[in-house]
Structure formats: C-alpha cells, structure tokens
Design an enzyme around this catalytic site. Structure first.
Site, PDB file in Angstrom:
ATOM      1  N   LYS A  22     -12.912  11.965  13.865  1.00  0.00           N
ATOM      2  CA  LYS A  22     -14.335  11.764  14.201  1.00  0.00           C
ATOM      3  C   LYS A  22     -15.197  12.734  13.379  1.00  0.00           C
ATOM      4  CE  LYS A  22     -15.996  13.864  17.990  1.00  0.00           C
ATOM      5  NZ  LYS A  22     -17.148  14.754  17.794  1.00  0.00           N
ATOM      6  N   ASN A  23     -14.766  13.991  13.326  1.00  0.00           N
ATOM      7  CA  ASN A  23     -15.621  15.024  12.719  1.00  0.00           C
ATOM      8  C   ASN A  23     -15.585  15.032  11.196  1.00  0.00           C
ATOM      9  OD1 ASN A  23     -16.379  15.645  15.263  1.00  0.00           O
ATOM     10  ND2 ASN A  23     -15.239  17.561  15.394  1.00  0.00           N
ATOM     11  N   CYS A 116     -27.095  21.075  24.606  1.00  0.00           N
ATOM     12  CA  CYS A 116     -25.826  20.354  24.747  1.00  0.00           C
ATOM     13  C   CYS A 116     -25.039  21.107  25.818  1.00  0.00           C
ATOM     14  CB  CYS A 116     -25.142  20.392  23.379  1.00  0.00           C
ATOM     15  SG  CYS A 116     -23.389  20.109  23.424  1.00  0.00           S
ATOM     16  N   ARG A 121     -26.764  25.246  20.485  1.00  0.00           N
ATOM     17  CA  ARG A 121     -26.437  24.560  19.221  1.00  0.00           C
ATOM     18  C   ARG A 121     -27.691  24.296  18.380  1.00  0.00           C
ATOM     19  NH1 ARG A 121     -22.047  20.001  20.289  1.00  0.00           N
ATOM     20  NH2 ARG A 121     -21.637  20.309  18.060  1.00  0.00           N
ATOM     21  N   ASP A 304     -12.362  23.573  19.364  1.00  0.00           N
ATOM     22  CA  ASP A 304     -12.177  22.220  19.921  1.00  0.00           C
ATOM     23  C   ASP A 304     -10.818  22.039  20.588  1.00  0.00           C
ATOM     24  OD1 ASP A 304     -14.021  20.404  17.342  1.00  0.00           O
ATOM     25  OD2 ASP A 304     -14.648  21.688  19.004  1.00  0.00           O
ATOM     26  N   ARG A 396     -16.295   9.244  23.477  1.00  0.00           N
ATOM     27  CA  ARG A 396     -17.005   9.678  22.260  1.00  0.00           C
ATOM     28  C   ARG A 396     -16.019  10.110  21.186  1.00  0.00           C
ATOM     29  NH1 ARG A 396     -21.792  13.766  23.032  1.00  0.00           N
ATOM     30  NH2 ARG A 396     -21.699  13.358  20.812  1.00  0.00           N
TER      31      ARG A 396
HETATM   32  C1  EPZ Z   1     -18.909  20.850  14.530  1.00  0.00           C
HETATM   33  O1  EPZ Z   1     -20.097  21.022  15.270  1.00  0.00           O
HETATM   34  C2  EPZ Z   1     -18.069  19.856  15.318  1.00  0.00           C
HETATM   35  N1  EPZ Z   1     -18.780  18.581  15.420  1.00  0.00           N
HETATM   36  C3  EPZ Z   1     -17.787  20.416  16.707  1.00  0.00           C
HETATM   37  O2  EPZ Z   1     -16.924  19.501  17.379  1.00  0.00           O
HETATM   38  C4  EPZ Z   1     -17.047  21.746  16.550  1.00  0.00           C
HETATM   39  O3  EPZ Z   1     -16.835  22.313  17.817  1.00  0.00           O
HETATM   40  C5  EPZ Z   1     -17.889  22.704  15.689  1.00  0.00           C
HETATM   41  O4  EPZ Z   1     -18.180  22.082  14.424  1.00  0.00           O
HETATM   42  C6  EPZ Z   1     -17.168  24.016  15.422  1.00  0.00           C
HETATM   43  O5  EPZ Z   1     -15.944  23.766  14.798  1.00  0.00           O
HETATM   44  C7  EPZ Z   1     -18.784  17.735  14.356  1.00  0.00           C
HETATM   45  O6  EPZ Z   1     -18.240  18.030  13.305  1.00  0.00           O
HETATM   46  C8  EPZ Z   1     -19.511  16.438  14.535  1.00  0.00           C
HETATM   47  P1  EPZ Z   1     -21.279  24.608  13.977  1.00  0.00           P
HETATM   48  P2  EPZ Z   1     -21.344  21.828  14.605  1.00  0.00           P
HETATM   49  O7  EPZ Z   1     -22.558  24.351  13.263  1.00  0.00           O
HETATM   50  O8  EPZ Z   1     -21.403  21.553  13.157  1.00  0.00           O
HETATM   51  C9  EPZ Z   1     -24.143  27.960  15.723  1.00  0.00           C
HETATM   52  C10 EPZ Z   1     -16.170  18.147  19.117  1.00  0.00           C
HETATM   53  O9  EPZ Z   1     -15.715  18.462  20.226  1.00  0.00           O
HETATM   54  N2  EPZ Z   1     -25.175  27.420  14.827  1.00  0.00           N
HETATM   55  O10 EPZ Z   1     -20.074  25.003  13.185  1.00  0.00           O
HETATM   56  O11 EPZ Z   1     -22.546  21.540  15.427  1.00  0.00           O
HETATM   57  C11 EPZ Z   1     -23.773  26.992  16.828  1.00  0.00           C
HETATM   58  O12 EPZ Z   1     -24.676  27.108  17.912  1.00  0.00           O
HETATM   59  C12 EPZ Z   1     -17.385  18.869  18.586  1.00  0.00           C
HETATM   60  O13 EPZ Z   1     -15.675  17.289  18.357  1.00  0.00           O
HETATM   61  C13 EPZ Z   1     -26.406  28.042  14.769  1.00  0.00           C
HETATM   62  O14 EPZ Z   1     -26.664  29.033  15.458  1.00  0.00           O
HETATM   63  O15 EPZ Z   1     -20.887  23.338  14.848  1.00  0.00           O
HETATM   64  C14 EPZ Z   1     -22.382  27.443  17.193  1.00  0.00           C
HETATM   65  O16 EPZ Z   1     -22.470  28.531  18.080  1.00  0.00           O
HETATM   66  C15 EPZ Z   1     -17.973  19.842  19.598  1.00  0.00           C
HETATM   67  N3  EPZ Z   1     -27.359  27.536  13.943  1.00  0.00           N
HETATM   68  C16 EPZ Z   1     -21.800  27.912  15.856  1.00  0.00           C
HETATM   69  O17 EPZ Z   1     -22.935  28.121  14.995  1.00  0.00           O
HETATM   70  C17 EPZ Z   1     -27.118  26.431  13.153  1.00  0.00           C
HETATM   71  O18 EPZ Z   1     -28.029  26.023  12.396  1.00  0.00           O
HETATM   72  C18 EPZ Z   1     -20.876  26.906  15.179  1.00  0.00           C
HETATM   73  O19 EPZ Z   1     -21.562  25.673  15.141  1.00  0.00           O
HETATM   74  C19 EPZ Z   1     -25.851  25.814  13.234  1.00  0.00           C
HETATM   75  C20 EPZ Z   1     -24.898  26.322  14.064  1.00  0.00           C
END
Ligand code: EPZ
Length: 417
Positions: A22-23, A116, A121, A304, A396
């Site tokens: 998915k990701n 969320c 996020r 995850d 999902r």
């Molecule tokens: C991706 O989400 C995945 N989703 C998530 O999987 C996964 O948990 C996550 O990466 C971490 O591996 C998809 O790929 C669609 P991040 P993403 O940006 O990109 C903070 C699942 O269960 N952050 O790496 O949204 C954020 O709040 C889902 O399949 C900021 O502060 O994750 C988090 O604490 C859940 N500002 C951390 O970084 C930003 O602009 C990591 O988030 C972006 C992120």
C-alpha cells in the site's frame, strides 16, 4: 459496518502470498501525474486507500482503468488541481498530489489533512521543502495553495526523516530546473521503489535508500511501466500471527532485506525464521520470549509493526518495554488488548508489557489500521471468541485478510455488525 469474528486457539500453518505494498502503491499512483501518456502499474493491492487514490486521480483529470492487479492511468490533461477536504481527510496520503501537480502544471490546491488517530501528522516539512524548490505556499480556509512558475533545484535538509515528505519532494524535483539534494531523507524500501519507477520514467535520481538523495531535474518524463514491491508490513503481520499461534507459515513474495530489524527481534522472541527462495518461513516458539523494541525510521524497527509486536509480547515470558518514537499517539490498541487480558502499562511514549499465560476473547474495537491488525492477531491466540468492530480501518491496508488467514487454518469470518 462489518465486524470480524475469531474463534481463537488454532495454530496457523501453510503458505500466504503477500500483496503489493500500500505504502509504495500510493506515491507511485500519484507520480503518474508527472507525465502524459499511458502508465501501467501492476501488483496494486485491492484496498480502500487505493480506491481513494484512484478517485483523486480521476478528480484531477486522469483516466484510471483497473485491469486485474494492474492500473492503466492516462494523465494527458490535468483538469483540476484540487484535492478536496472530504477526500484528503479519509486518506492523508492524498497530500502526495502536491509534488506532481506543482511539477506538472505549476499549481495545486490541497486540503490540509487534519489530525489522525495516531498523531497530529503535520505536513510542514513537505511545504518547507516545496518552498525551497521555489513554490509559494499560502494557507487558505484549511487548504494549501501552492504555486510555482518553474521549480528550481535546491539543497533541502529535513528536520527529521519523513517518508511522505521525501516522496513528495523527490517527485517534484524530477522536473525542477537543476539539482536537488534531499538530506536526512527517509530510507524506507517504499522510497526506493518510487525512485526506481521514476528512474524508469527517465528521472535522474541517485541515493534512494540512503539519507541523501540527489535528483537532477529533466525537461520531461515518459509514462511508467512498473510493478509495486511486496507489502513488507502485511508480511510482518502474518509472521507475528504465526509466531503467536505456535504456527508454521511460509510468507511468500517478501524480501528479508526489507525487514531486517523486525526479523531480528522476532528471532529474539524465539521464532525460528528461515529465509527461502520464495519467501520467509516463520515457526512459532513454544515459549515466547519477552523482548524490548524501540520504533525508529528505517532501517530501525518499523512503527507500522509496533502494535502487532505488542500483541505477541502480551504472551511473553517476562516483561517487554516498547518505545514508540515516531508517532505521538500510537498506543490506541493498548486499551483493547487489555480487554483481552493483556497486562500493559503506558507511560508517555513507553508501554511496559508484562506477559500473561493466556488471553481471553472479548468484543474489541479497531481504532486505526495497524491497531486493528494487532487485535486480530491477539484474537487468533485468545481462548474463546473475539469480535473486532470498526474493521473499515483494516480494509484500508489489508487485502483479503480473513480469507488469507482462513487458508492458514484460522477460525475467522467477516459478519455484518
Ligand atoms: C508513512 O506515513 C506511512 N504511510 C505510514 O504508514 C508510516 O507509519 C510512516 O510513513 C512512518 O514510517 C504511507 O506511506 C502512506 P512520516 P507519513 O512523514 O509519510 C512527522 C500505515 O499504517 N512529520 O514519515 O505520513 C510525523 O508527524 C501508515 O500504513 C512532521 O512533523 O509519515 C511523524 O511523527 C501509518 N512533519 C514523523 O514525522 C511533516 O511534514 C514521521 O512521519 C511530516 C512528518
């Protein structure tokens, strides 16, 4: 709304084929907006989030046809640059249209995703990076208004590794003028998968999978013809289910290299892990050993997989300390696991899990995607019957979950709630 009913106690055995990730599929689908022509993307899982992404592609003007596990996407003319709130709030990965739309047509109007279950996020790092590439970013009534005559290459250092931020900016930089460097970039395998597809379209990208990615902008790209990587998180979920039910399962189609830290922790917990030519065999132990885990960006232990691993630790032979360092609220599954008899205490980002001799089935409620998977796994190892409600969260991210588990010997079925 449906529910899943599980009669626990069966050991899982046999083979399970992992679906496409998915990701990885989500950013790949949005990357097709970078180029006109007919794109072909295969091994796309049949998931609610994929349907949402396809709907959004249609809204911006792409023609999307599903052909088995392949999507054929033609984005010759972009009719709209807007990702509406009612769609983005159901799937925050919709913000991944920002990069391709800015690169392709120079403007995008994308709803802020909002909160969320697992955390705030924010997307500030996406927006800061796009501004570094020359975009003007305004916030208007909950929407991001982004504009750029032409994106220009820049040196961007992320405050923290962000998977979506790395993907959005890598996509945008493909058509920018000059060179872009992404430092402190996310190293997840899904980022590498996206880079490989973009390179196949004619992009010039090096360093994907490391914390420094270099993108040389090009004038135009060709349509992609690509096959999505296997879903390592789906695979890990089945591996934990095998370990928790004293099972013996071959999880087919996944590369051990995508899950090294997780596999080493699963071995530490007592599971026998055999890497085969067509997948990974997991044999569950008689006694589950309690181990500590700390989630981290790749190549650390995947956030995850935290909820699923916590279910396993609920039956550990001692005490397991689980630290969640990536998201600020990713312990929603704890209260539900406690309803099954798990002994877990939360203190901020740390959950202490004292193993118990057994779990007892009960009605529980899914709160987010991976929490739902954790409850299903715990139900498989619980005595009596567990009913998991609100399983739209599961749909999902897990394709045919109950069918795949039934084929492994689980007594599990989907029923109308
Ligand atoms: C991706 O989400 C995945 N989703 C998530 O999987 C996964 O948990 C996550 O990466 C971490 O591996 C998809 O790929 C669609 P991040 P993403 O940006 O990109 C903070 C699942 O269960 N952050 O790496 O949204 C954020 O709040 C889902 O399949 C900021 O502060 O994750 C988090 O604490 C859940 N500002 C951390 O970084 C930003 O602009 C990591 O988030 C972006 C992120």
């Amino acid at each position: 709304m449906d529910k899943i009913v599980i009669h626990g106690g069966n050991s899982l055995s046999g083979e399970v084929e992992v679906s496409g990730a998915k990701n990885a599929a989500l950013p790949l689908l949005f990357a097709t907006l970078l180029a006109p022509g007919k794109h072909r993307l295969c091994n796309v899982p049949a998931l609610r989030d994929i349907e949402t992404a396809a709907k959004l592609l249609g809204i911006v003007g792409a023609d999307v046809q599903r052909d088995g596990d392949c999507f054929e996407i033609t984005a010759d003319d972009i009719r709209s640059d807007e990702a509406p709130y009612d769609l983005v709030r159901t799937m925050r990965a919709s913000v991944l249209v920002l990069g391709p739309l800015l690169a392709r047509v120079g403007h995008a109007r994308v709803s802020l995703p909002g909160g969320c279950a697992i955390g705030a996020r924010p997307i500030n790092l996406h927006l800061k990076g796009l501004e570094a590439l020359g975009a003007t970013i305004d916030l208007d009534h909950g929407y991001v208004e982004a504009r750029a005559e032409k994106l220009r290459g820049a040196h961007i250092a992320f405050d923290m590794p962000t998977v979506g931020g790395t993907e959005n900016l890598m996509i945008a930089a493909c058509l920018a003028e000059g060179t872009t460097v992404l430092d402190n970039a996310a190293r997840e395998p899904e980022v590498i998968d996206l880079a490989n597809a973009l390179i196949g379209m004619g992009a010039k990208i090096t360093g994907a999978g490391t914390d420094s990615i270099v993108i040389e902008g090009v004038d135009s790209l060709q349509p992609m013809d690509y096959r999505v990587m296997a879903d390592r998180i789906e695979a890990g979920t089945y591996m934990v289910a095998a370990a928790m039910t004293r099972g013996d399962v071959l999880v087919k189609g996944v590369e051990a290299s995508a899950l090294e830290t997780f596999l080493s922790k699963l071995r530490e917990a007592g599971a026998v892990i055999e890497e085969k030519s067509d997948g990974i065999r997991v044999i569950g132990p008689e006694t589950i050993r309690s181990v500590n885990i700390k989630t981290q960006p790749h190549p650390g232990f995947p956030t995850d997989m935290q909820a699923q691993f916590m279910a396993l630790m609920a039956l550990g032979d001692g005490t397991s300390v689980i630290s969640e360092t990536v998201f600020e609220n990713r312990f929603m599954h704890v209260c539900e696991l406690q309803r099954l008899g798990a002994d877990i205490v939360i203190d901020g980002h740390v959950a202490t899990v004292r193993g118990v001799n057994g779990l007892c089935g009960a009605p529980v409620m899914a709160t987010d995607l991976r929490a739902s998977a954790s409850l299903v796994i715990a139900g498989l190892a619980s005595e009596n019957t567990t009913e998991v409600s609100r399983i739209y969260h599961l749909d999902r991210g897990y394709e045919k979950l109950e069918e795949k588990l039934q084929r492994l010997g689980a007594a599990i079925e989907r029923q109308p709630a």
